[in-house]
Scaffold this active site. Structure first.
Site, PDB file in Angstrom:
ATOM      1  N   ASP A  83       0.761  -0.711   0.446  1.00  0.00           N
ATOM      2  CA  ASP A  83      -0.267   0.123   0.388  1.00  0.00           C
ATOM      3  C   ASP A  83       0.847   1.329  -0.291  1.00  0.00           C
ATOM      4  O   ASP A  83       2.349   1.445   0.177  1.00  0.00           O
ATOM      5  CB  ASP A  83      -0.898   0.278   1.528  1.00  0.00           C
ATOM      6  CG  ASP A  83      -0.465  -0.591   2.347  1.00  0.00           C
ATOM      7  OD1 ASP A  83       1.033  -0.190   2.884  1.00  0.00           O
ATOM      8  OD2 ASP A  83      -0.799  -0.771   3.156  1.00  0.00           O
ATOM      9  N   ASN A 154      -8.640  -2.247  13.598  1.00  0.00           N
ATOM     10  CA  ASN A 154     -10.297  -2.750  12.895  1.00  0.00           C
ATOM     11  C   ASN A 154     -10.099  -3.834  12.873  1.00  0.00           C
ATOM     12  O   ASN A 154     -10.487  -4.271  11.441  1.00  0.00           O
ATOM     13  CB  ASN A 154     -10.081  -1.262  12.633  1.00  0.00           C
ATOM     14  CG  ASN A 154      -9.713  -1.292  11.236  1.00  0.00           C
ATOM     15  OD1 ASN A 154      -7.956  -2.221  11.144  1.00  0.00           O
ATOM     16  ND2 ASN A 154      -9.528   0.050  10.562  1.00  0.00           N
ATOM     17  N   HIS A 156      -7.825  -4.658   9.017  1.00  0.00           N
ATOM     18  CA  HIS A 156      -7.564  -4.089   7.898  1.00  0.00           C
ATOM     19  C   HIS A 156      -6.331  -5.419   7.536  1.00  0.00           C
ATOM     20  O   HIS A 156      -5.370  -5.193   8.319  1.00  0.00           O
ATOM     21  CB  HIS A 156      -7.092  -2.888   7.678  1.00  0.00           C
ATOM     22  CG  HIS A 156      -6.012  -1.758   8.264  1.00  0.00           C
ATOM     23  ND1 HIS A 156      -6.608  -0.850   8.069  1.00  0.00           N
ATOM     24  CD2 HIS A 156      -5.345  -2.176   8.654  1.00  0.00           C
ATOM     25  CE1 HIS A 156      -4.567  -0.789   8.635  1.00  0.00           C
ATOM     26  NE2 HIS A 156      -4.352  -1.343   8.529  1.00  0.00           N
ATOM     27  N   GLU A 161     -10.071  -1.354   4.535  1.00  0.00           N
ATOM     28  CA  GLU A 161     -10.703  -1.500   5.236  1.00  0.00           C
ATOM     29  C   GLU A 161     -11.860  -2.063   5.790  1.00  0.00           C
ATOM     30  O   GLU A 161     -12.341  -3.103   4.683  1.00  0.00           O
ATOM     31  CB  GLU A 161     -10.681  -0.131   5.769  1.00  0.00           C
ATOM     32  CG  GLU A 161      -9.709   1.063   4.923  1.00  0.00           C
ATOM     33  CD  GLU A 161      -8.786   0.955   7.160  1.00  0.00           C
ATOM     34  OE1 GLU A 161      -8.893   0.260   7.877  1.00  0.00           O
ATOM     35  OE2 GLU A 161      -8.368   1.755   7.086  1.00  0.00           O
TER      36      GLU A 161
HETATM   37  C1  GLP Z   1      -1.318   0.372   8.033  1.00  0.00           C
HETATM   38  C2  GLP Z   1      -0.805  -0.433   7.357  1.00  0.00           C
HETATM   39  C3  GLP Z   1      -0.997  -1.941   6.848  1.00  0.00           C
HETATM   40  C4  GLP Z   1      -0.460  -2.305   8.710  1.00  0.00           C
HETATM   41  C5  GLP Z   1      -1.234  -1.937   9.803  1.00  0.00           C
HETATM   42  C6  GLP Z   1      -0.751  -2.099  10.730  1.00  0.00           C
HETATM   43  O1  GLP Z   1      -1.997   2.046   8.292  1.00  0.00           O
HETATM   44  N1  GLP Z   1      -1.469  -0.119   6.264  1.00  0.00           N
HETATM   45  O2  GLP Z   1      -0.389  -2.244   6.081  1.00  0.00           O
HETATM   46  O3  GLP Z   1      -0.345  -4.011   8.205  1.00  0.00           O
HETATM   47  O4  GLP Z   1      -1.575  -0.025   8.858  1.00  0.00           O
HETATM   48  O5  GLP Z   1       0.377  -1.222  11.058  1.00  0.00           O
HETATM   49  P1  GLP Z   1       1.235  -1.541  12.641  1.00  0.00           P
HETATM   50  O6  GLP Z   1       2.558  -1.962  12.515  1.00  0.00           O
HETATM   51  O7  GLP Z   1       2.195   0.010  12.485  1.00  0.00           O
HETATM   52  O8  GLP Z   1       0.850  -1.990  13.788  1.00  0.00           O
END
Ligand code: GLP
Length: 266
Positions: A83, A154, A156, A161
């Site tokens: 992403d 959440n 995702h 989402e």
């Molecule tokens: C982000 C990314 C995801 C990631 C998730 C968790 O917003 N878009 O690809 O896996 O949220 O992030 P973190 O590893 O910082 O908890």
């Protein structure tokens, strides 16, 4: 590979629960290194789907260390990041392109035209065609050997989402431009210096190309992920919890989690 503290089999998926985050990250890195070595030999290339966020930082540090010690080459690797914020400049420190350069690409022998991140600078009228082209690049490379995932609070995956889509509709989602969920915006506030500054949209690899990967490694660390982990592994398969859609391809999914993230599994 480091021994896991305990192994569970939930909804057909392999779940390894590690005593701490460092051990889980090392296990994930060693799986990625094995995939790179095997696919480089058997197919002449290793095609990886890579993730960002705080969770994979230790994984990339370990992969860089393996490269520096001469144990791992990225010469045959093709990578496709999950992403990117939209719109965003690649030089913006909050861009996932900047993150990948900083944590991995600048330190290993991957060719610049093999290290793909969705482009946050494409004209908006061409965002959909850029996203569709990204899916075609992955397919032209023979599909992903391994998709690395984190998970949002959440539920995702990537920036796919929670939604009210049917399970079948959600499973068919391609790579596309999306709007961020309020929980995601709130979690990103620390990076952007406040919630009001968070870029509210992003390009994300879709659920369909994620589920099509030949193997999926999903890492969840910390107590703030425990609810999402339990919902994804033990709740119903629903687009309300995008990670629960991984239950539809159980044989190829490895969950690597720490004890804190496992707390709500029953
Ligand atoms: C982000 C990314 C995801 C990631 C998730 C968790 O917003 N878009 O690809 O896996 O949220 O992030 P973190 O590893 O910082 O908890």
């Amino acid at each position: 590979m480091p021994a896991s503290a305990r192994e569970l089999n939930l909804a057909g998926a392999s779940v390894e629960v590690f005593a701490d985050a460092a051990t889980a990250s090392r296990n994930a890195a060693d799986r990625i290194a094995s995939t790179i070595r095997e696919a480089s030999v058997t197919r002449g290339k290793a095609v990886l789907g890579l993730a960002t966020g705080s969770t994979p930082i230790a994984i990339y540090a370990r992969l860089v260390a393996l490269h520096r010690s001469g144990e791992l080459s990225f010469a045959q690797v093709r990578s496709y990041n999950l992403d990117e914020y939209y719109p965003i400049a690649p030089t913006d420190p909050n861009s996932y392109r900047a993150y990948m350069q900083k944590h991995l690409f600048d330190h290993v022998d991957i060719a610049p035209n093999h290290a793909h991140v969705l482009d946050g600078t494409v004209p908006e009228a061409f965002a959909a065609s850029h996203a569709a082209e990204f899916d075609r690049w992955i397919e032209a490379d023979g599909g992903l050997d391994l998709q690395l995932l984190g998970i949002g609070r959440n539920g995702h995956i990537g920036f796919n989402e929670p939604s009210d889509l049917s399970t079948e509709e959600a499973k068919a989602l391609p790579t596309r431009l999306v709007s961020l969920h309020p929980v995601t915006t709130s979690d990103a506030a620390k990076d952007f210096g406040g919630e009001a500054n968070v870029i509210p949209r992003a390009l994300t690899v879709g659920i369909r190309p994620i589920l099509a990967a030949r193997s999926i490694v999903i890492l969840a660390l910390g107590a703030n992920k425990a609810e999402a982990v339990a919902a994804a592994l033990q709740g119903p398969i629903t687009a309300r919890v995008p990670a629960s859609l991984l239950q539809t391809v159980p044989g190829k999914v490895a969950w690597l989690i720490d004890e804190a993230a496992a707390k709500q599994l029953v």
